[in-house]
Design a protein around this motif. Structure first.
Motif, PDB file in Angstrom:
ATOM      1  N   GLN A  53       0.836  -1.207   0.000  1.00  0.00           N
ATOM      2  CA  GLN A  53       0.000   0.000   0.000  1.00  0.00           C
ATOM      3  C   GLN A  53       0.872   1.259   0.000  1.00  0.00           C
ATOM      4  OE1 GLN A  53      -3.136   0.150  -0.468  1.00  0.00           O
ATOM      5  NE2 GLN A  53      -3.944   1.983   0.468  1.00  0.00           N
ATOM      6  N   HIS A  54       1.907   1.278   0.838  1.00  0.00           N
ATOM      7  CA  HIS A  54       2.835   2.418   0.851  1.00  0.00           C
ATOM      8  C   HIS A  54       3.484   2.595  -0.518  1.00  0.00           C
ATOM      9  CE1 HIS A  54       2.709   3.547   5.049  1.00  0.00           C
ATOM     10  NE2 HIS A  54       2.973   2.309   5.445  1.00  0.00           N
ATOM     11  N   LEU A  55       3.966   1.510  -1.088  1.00  0.00           N
ATOM     12  CA  LEU A  55       4.633   1.585  -2.390  1.00  0.00           C
ATOM     13  C   LEU A  55       3.666   2.008  -3.491  1.00  0.00           C
ATOM     14  CD1 LEU A  55       6.910  -1.550  -2.048  1.00  0.00           C
ATOM     15  CD2 LEU A  55       7.695   0.824  -2.268  1.00  0.00           C
ATOM     16  N   ARG A  56       2.434   1.554  -3.420  1.00  0.00           N
ATOM     17  CA  ARG A  56       1.437   1.945  -4.417  1.00  0.00           C
ATOM     18  C   ARG A  56       1.210   3.455  -4.395  1.00  0.00           C
ATOM     19  NH1 ARG A  56      -3.396   3.642  -4.478  1.00  0.00           N
ATOM     20  NH2 ARG A  56      -3.778   3.193  -2.291  1.00  0.00           N
ATOM     21  N   LYS A  57       1.119   4.019  -3.200  1.00  0.00           N
ATOM     22  CA  LYS A  57       0.919   5.463  -3.087  1.00  0.00           C
ATOM     23  C   LYS A  57       2.085   6.229  -3.705  1.00  0.00           C
ATOM     24  CE  LYS A  57      -2.051   5.356   0.965  1.00  0.00           C
ATOM     25  NZ  LYS A  57      -2.244   5.750   2.357  1.00  0.00           N
ATOM     26  N   LEU A  58       3.295   5.763  -3.460  1.00  0.00           N
ATOM     27  CA  LEU A  58       4.477   6.415  -4.020  1.00  0.00           C
ATOM     28  C   LEU A  58       4.555   6.224  -5.529  1.00  0.00           C
ATOM     29  CD1 LEU A  58       7.015   5.361  -1.250  1.00  0.00           C
ATOM     30  CD2 LEU A  58       6.124   7.679  -1.648  1.00  0.00           C
ATOM     31  N   ARG A  59       4.172   5.048  -5.987  1.00  0.00           N
ATOM     32  CA  ARG A  59       4.192   4.752  -7.420  1.00  0.00           C
ATOM     33  C   ARG A  59       3.130   5.541  -8.167  1.00  0.00           C
ATOM     34  NH1 ARG A  59       1.901  -0.414  -8.121  1.00  0.00           N
ATOM     35  NH2 ARG A  59       0.066   0.828  -8.536  1.00  0.00           N
ATOM     36  N   ASP A  60       1.941   5.657  -7.568  1.00  0.00           N
ATOM     37  CA  ASP A  60       0.828   6.322  -8.236  1.00  0.00           C
ATOM     38  C   ASP A  60       1.112   7.786  -8.564  1.00  0.00           C
ATOM     39  OD1 ASP A  60      -0.597   3.976  -8.252  1.00  0.00           O
ATOM     40  OD2 ASP A  60      -2.035   4.583  -6.698  1.00  0.00           O
ATOM     41  N   VAL A  61       1.946   8.445  -7.767  1.00  0.00           N
ATOM     42  CA  VAL A  61       2.304   9.839  -8.068  1.00  0.00           C
ATOM     43  C   VAL A  61       3.622   9.926  -8.831  1.00  0.00           C
ATOM     44  CG1 VAL A  61       1.013  10.799  -6.133  1.00  0.00           C
ATOM     45  CG2 VAL A  61       3.431  10.280  -5.858  1.00  0.00           C
ATOM     46  N   GLY A  62       4.230   8.785  -9.107  1.00  0.00           N
ATOM     47  CA  GLY A  62       5.434   8.766  -9.930  1.00  0.00           C
ATOM     48  C   GLY A  62       6.741   8.927  -9.180  1.00  0.00           C
ATOM     49  N   LEU A  63       6.715   8.850  -7.840  1.00  0.00           N
ATOM     50  CA  LEU A  63       7.968   9.003  -7.090  1.00  0.00           C
ATOM     51  C   LEU A  63       8.848   7.759  -7.185  1.00  0.00           C
ATOM     52  CD1 LEU A  63       6.812  10.825  -3.833  1.00  0.00           C
ATOM     53  CD2 LEU A  63       7.808  11.802  -5.906  1.00  0.00           C
TER      54      LEU A  63
END
Length: 114
Positions: A53-63
């Motif tokens: 979930q943490h990684l998805r949030k970071l991935r979703d904004v392109g970080l």
């Protein structure tokens, strides 16, 4: 050096994401090392769904970006992100987190998925 600026709402979004200690630590680690979910599960002693979930949030904004290697997915910093320069200014102020990966290596749990 060319300094790029980002809109206030985008900066607030990035700061909110990085305001979580787990995500901030993940990003600091990923700045120098590719990691898979199982390594973060070991580092943070938390569940795989929570880490994902943490990684998805970071991935979703392109970080962060993900790369499939066999059946595993590895994560790294997205250095082509519009927010990378902004994020780098934050990460440079933080203490190194390499010791967390060294602990995994010493325990024999680094890259257990490979």
């Amino acid at each position: 050096m060319l300094q790029t600026t980002i809109e206030m709402d985008k900066a607030a979004m990035i700061l909110k994401l990085l305001g979580d200690k787990t995500r901030l630590t993940m990003v600091k680690i990923l700045d120098n090392h590719d990691c898979c979910v199982c390594e973060f599960v070991e580092i943070f002693k938390t569940s795989q769904p929570s880490i994902s979930q943490h990684l998805r949030k970071l991935r979703d904004v392109g970080l962060v970006r993900e790369e499939r290697r066999g059946q595993w997915i590895f994560y790294s910093i997205n250095k082509t992100s519009d927010y990378y320069a902004f994020m780098q200014q934050i990460l440079q102020q933080l203490p190194d987190q390499d010791h967390k990966l060294k602990e995994l290596e010493e325990n024999g749990t680094r890259i257990t998925c490979c």
